[in-house]
Design a protein around this motif. Structure first.
Motif, PDB file in Angstrom:
ATOM      1  N   GLU A  40     -33.314 -33.825   5.380  1.00 28.81           N
ATOM      2  CA  GLU A  40     -32.082 -34.594   5.584  1.00 28.81           C
ATOM      3  C   GLU A  40     -32.237 -36.026   5.087  1.00 28.81           C
ATOM      4  OE1 GLU A  40     -28.949 -33.721   6.644  1.00 28.81           O
ATOM      5  OE2 GLU A  40     -29.699 -31.667   6.494  1.00 28.81           O
ATOM      6  N   SER A  41     -33.427 -36.590   5.192  1.00 27.94           N
ATOM      7  CA  SER A  41     -33.667 -37.973   4.765  1.00 27.94           C
ATOM      8  C   SER A  41     -33.570 -38.149   3.251  1.00 27.94           C
ATOM      9  CB  SER A  41     -35.037 -38.451   5.249  1.00 27.94           C
ATOM     10  OG  SER A  41     -36.059 -37.646   4.682  1.00 27.94           O
ATOM     11  N   GLN A  43     -31.113 -37.672   1.302  1.00 25.13           N
ATOM     12  CA  GLN A  43     -29.864 -38.319   0.893  1.00 25.13           C
ATOM     13  C   GLN A  43     -30.029 -39.840   0.898  1.00 25.13           C
ATOM     14  OE1 GLN A  43     -26.321 -37.156   3.015  1.00 25.13           O
ATOM     15  NE2 GLN A  43     -25.119 -38.788   2.091  1.00 25.13           N
ATOM     16  N   ASP A  44     -30.622 -40.400   1.954  1.00 26.90           N
ATOM     17  CA  ASP A  44     -30.861 -41.839   2.005  1.00 26.90           C
ATOM     18  C   ASP A  44     -31.776 -42.282   0.876  1.00 26.90           C
ATOM     19  OD1 ASP A  44     -29.283 -42.145   4.264  1.00 26.90           O
ATOM     20  OD2 ASP A  44     -30.982 -41.928   5.639  1.00 26.90           O
ATOM     21  N   ARG A  45     -32.791 -41.486   0.604  1.00 26.17           N
ATOM     22  CA  ARG A  45     -33.732 -41.822  -0.467  1.00 26.17           C
ATOM     23  C   ARG A  45     -33.022 -41.832  -1.816  1.00 26.17           C
ATOM     24  NH1 ARG A  45     -39.320 -41.975  -0.475  1.00 26.17           N
ATOM     25  NH2 ARG A  45     -40.259 -41.890  -2.539  1.00 26.17           N
ATOM     26  N   ASP A  71     -36.957 -47.759   5.913  1.00 30.22           N
ATOM     27  CA  ASP A  71     -36.101 -46.580   6.011  1.00 30.22           C
ATOM     28  C   ASP A  71     -36.397 -45.528   4.944  1.00 30.22           C
ATOM     29  OD1 ASP A  71     -33.433 -48.786   6.795  1.00 30.22           O
ATOM     30  OD2 ASP A  71     -34.739 -47.745   8.190  1.00 30.22           O
ATOM     31  N   VAL A  72     -37.501 -45.678   4.246  1.00 30.03           N
ATOM     32  CA  VAL A  72     -37.910 -44.668   3.280  1.00 30.03           C
ATOM     33  C   VAL A  72     -39.330 -44.269   3.653  1.00 30.03           C
ATOM     34  CG1 VAL A  72     -38.390 -44.192   0.862  1.00 30.03           C
ATOM     35  CG2 VAL A  72     -36.462 -45.643   1.460  1.00 30.03           C
ATOM     36  N   ASP A  73     -39.547 -43.019   3.892  1.00 34.93           N
ATOM     37  CA  ASP A  73     -40.866 -42.498   4.252  1.00 34.93           C
ATOM     38  C   ASP A  73     -41.431 -43.149   5.506  1.00 34.93           C
ATOM     39  OD1 ASP A  73     -40.755 -40.842   2.050  1.00 34.93           O
ATOM     40  OD2 ASP A  73     -41.785 -42.246   0.750  1.00 34.93           O
TER      41      ASP A  73
END
Length: 122
Positions: A40-41, A43-45, A71-73
């Motif tokens: 799911e993360s 999309q933000d990446r 907010d990435v990894d």
């Protein structure tokens, strides 16, 4: 989520998503049938990757930068001095581009005013 769903949610083509994987910017797991499966993360990446490309950074620079961003990894890593210096150069380049665009807009405004005056003159 599968590649088509990530493409739809992020507004990025599946071809771009495969390119991001080739460049080490994005990762996926494979299903037993060989299909890509994204967290799911992702999309933000992808949105973060798009922002960095829009800022004029190349994929190699983005690959170096992503692990240092929040907010990435799971949070920021400690960037090295070279990365910080490179990012300052990129920021200065963007500032120059903004200045150039503002001058271009001013020139267009002047031309519009001049042209409007000529059209309105009897």
């Amino acid at each position: 989520m599968r590649i088509g769903e990530l493409a739809r949610r992020s507004g990025v083509s599946t071809r771009s998503l495969r390119y991001y994987e080739q460049q080490g910017l994005l990762s996926s797991e494979r299903t037993p049938g060989g299909q890509r499966e994204y967290a799911e993360s992702a999309q933000d990446r992808v949105e973060r990757i798009q922002e960095l490309f829009a800022a004029g950074l190349c994929s190699a620079k983005i690959a170096t930068l992503l692990p240092c961003m929040r907010d990435v990894d799971g949070g920021p890593a400690e960037p090295d001095g070279t990365l910080v210096a490179d990012l300052m150069v990129e920021r200065d380049r963007i500032d120059r581009m903004i200045g150039d665009l503002q001058r271009s807009r001013k020139l267009l405004d002047d031309v519009i005013v001049a042209a409007s005056t000529e059209v309105a003159a009897p």
